[in-house]
Design a protein around this motif. Structure first.
Motif, PDB file in Angstrom:
ATOM      1  N   SER A 126       0.817  -1.227   0.000  1.00  0.00           N
ATOM      2  CA  SER A 126       0.000   0.000   0.000  1.00  0.00           C
ATOM      3  C   SER A 126       0.845   1.269   0.000  1.00  0.00           C
ATOM      4  CB  SER A 126      -0.961   0.021   1.192  1.00  0.00           C
ATOM      5  OG  SER A 126      -1.903  -1.005   1.066  1.00  0.00           O
ATOM      6  N   ARG A 127       2.103   1.156  -0.381  1.00  0.00           N
ATOM      7  CA  ARG A 127       2.990   2.314  -0.466  1.00  0.00           C
ATOM      8  C   ARG A 127       2.691   3.064  -1.755  1.00  0.00           C
ATOM      9  NH1 ARG A 127       9.386   1.912  -1.485  1.00  0.00           N
ATOM     10  NH2 ARG A 127       8.520   0.677  -3.170  1.00  0.00           N
ATOM     11  N   GLU A 128       2.669   4.405  -1.699  1.00  0.00           N
ATOM     12  CA  GLU A 128       2.420   5.210  -2.885  1.00  0.00           C
ATOM     13  C   GLU A 128       3.738   5.605  -3.528  1.00  0.00           C
ATOM     14  OE1 GLU A 128      -0.294   8.443  -2.766  1.00  0.00           O
ATOM     15  OE2 GLU A 128      -1.791   7.298  -1.647  1.00  0.00           O
ATOM     16  N   LEU A 129       3.779   5.503  -4.862  1.00  0.00           N
ATOM     17  CA  LEU A 129       4.959   5.852  -5.647  1.00  0.00           C
ATOM     18  C   LEU A 129       4.569   6.888  -6.684  1.00  0.00           C
ATOM     19  CD1 LEU A 129       6.052   2.193  -6.357  1.00  0.00           C
ATOM     20  CD2 LEU A 129       7.093   3.728  -4.703  1.00  0.00           C
ATOM     21  N   THR A 130       5.475   7.789  -6.996  1.00  0.00           N
ATOM     22  CA  THR A 130       5.240   8.798  -8.008  1.00  0.00           C
ATOM     23  C   THR A 130       6.351   8.704  -9.042  1.00  0.00           C
ATOM     24  OG1 THR A 130       4.245  10.228  -6.338  1.00  0.00           O
ATOM     25  CG2 THR A 130       4.850  11.254  -8.420  1.00  0.00           C
ATOM     26  N   TYR A 131       5.978   8.452 -10.288  1.00  0.00           N
ATOM     27  CA  TYR A 131       6.924   8.318 -11.395  1.00  0.00           C
ATOM     28  C   TYR A 131       6.758   9.472 -12.361  1.00  0.00           C
ATOM     29  CZ  TYR A 131       8.042   3.436 -10.347  1.00  0.00           C
ATOM     30  OH  TYR A 131       8.483   2.299  -9.761  1.00  0.00           O
TER      31      TYR A 131
END
Length: 71
Positions: free
Chosen positions: A27-32
Protein backbone atom coordinates in the motif's frame (compact mmCIF):
# COMPACT_ATOMS: atom_id res chain seq x y z
CA UNK A 1 9.12 -6.08 -9.91
CA UNK A 2 5.97 -5.47 -7.91
CA UNK A 3 2.33 -5.13 -8.85
CA UNK A 4 1.02 -1.53 -8.74
CA UNK A 5 -2.36 0.15 -9.21
CA UNK A 6 -2.65 3.45 -11.06
CA UNK A 7 -4.11 6.28 -8.94
CA UNK A 8 -3.91 9.03 -11.55
CA UNK A 9 -1.84 11.40 -13.64
CA UNK A 10 -0.97 15.05 -13.03
CA UNK A 11 0.94 17.74 -14.90
CA UNK A 12 3.50 19.68 -12.87
CA UNK A 13 4.14 23.42 -13.30
CA UNK A 14 7.34 22.61 -15.23
CA UNK A 15 5.37 20.61 -17.82
CA UNK A 16 6.34 17.14 -16.63
CA UNK A 17 3.59 14.52 -16.40
CA UNK A 18 3.70 12.32 -13.31
CA UNK A 19 1.82 9.14 -12.54
CA UNK A 20 0.84 8.18 -9.00
CA UNK A 21 0.72 4.47 -8.19
CA UNK A 22 -0.01 2.34 -5.13
CA UNK A 23 1.96 -0.84 -4.56
CA UNK A 24 -0.56 -3.65 -4.03
CA UNK A 25 1.49 -5.68 -1.54
CA UNK A 26 2.50 -2.82 0.79
CA UNK A 27 0.00 0.00 0.00
CA UNK A 28 2.99 2.31 -0.47
CA UNK A 29 2.42 5.21 -2.88
CA UNK A 30 4.96 5.85 -5.65
CA UNK A 31 5.24 8.80 -8.01
CA UNK A 32 6.92 8.32 -11.39
CA UNK A 33 7.81 10.86 -14.05
CA UNK A 34 5.95 9.56 -17.10
CA UNK A 35 7.00 12.32 -19.52
CA UNK A 36 9.50 15.12 -19.01
CA UNK A 37 8.30 18.59 -19.98
CA UNK A 38 10.11 20.28 -22.87
CA UNK A 39 10.92 23.36 -20.77
CA UNK A 40 11.77 21.46 -17.56
CA UNK A 41 15.26 22.21 -16.21
CA UNK A 42 15.07 19.89 -13.19
CA UNK A 43 17.64 17.09 -13.29
CA UNK A 44 15.53 15.15 -10.78
CA UNK A 45 12.68 14.86 -13.29
CA UNK A 46 13.88 11.95 -15.40
CA UNK A 47 11.51 9.80 -17.43
CA UNK A 48 10.56 6.48 -15.75
CA UNK A 49 12.19 7.48 -12.46
CA UNK A 50 10.53 8.08 -9.12
CA UNK A 51 10.37 11.47 -7.46
CA UNK A 52 9.95 12.04 -3.76
CA UNK A 53 6.56 13.25 -2.49
CA UNK A 54 8.01 16.54 -1.18
CA UNK A 55 9.25 17.45 -4.69
CA UNK A 56 5.90 16.79 -6.31
CA UNK A 57 3.71 17.99 -3.45
CA UNK A 58 4.20 21.71 -4.10
CA UNK A 59 3.19 21.42 -7.72
CA UNK A 60 0.53 18.74 -7.39
CA UNK A 61 -2.68 19.98 -5.75
CA UNK A 62 -4.15 17.59 -3.23
CA UNK A 63 -7.87 17.01 -3.03
CA UNK A 64 -9.34 17.99 0.33
CA UNK A 65 -12.19 16.02 1.77
CA UNK A 66 -15.23 17.68 3.28
CA UNK A 67 -17.40 16.10 5.94
CA UNK A 68 -21.04 17.20 6.05
CA UNK A 69 -23.28 16.42 8.98
CA UNK A 70 -26.78 15.47 7.95
CA UNK A 71 -29.43 15.55 10.63
Amino acid sequence: MSLVRLLGFRTLNCGCVIGRYREVATSRELTYVEEKGQACDSYGHRRNHTITPDRGAAAVPQVASLAIKVS
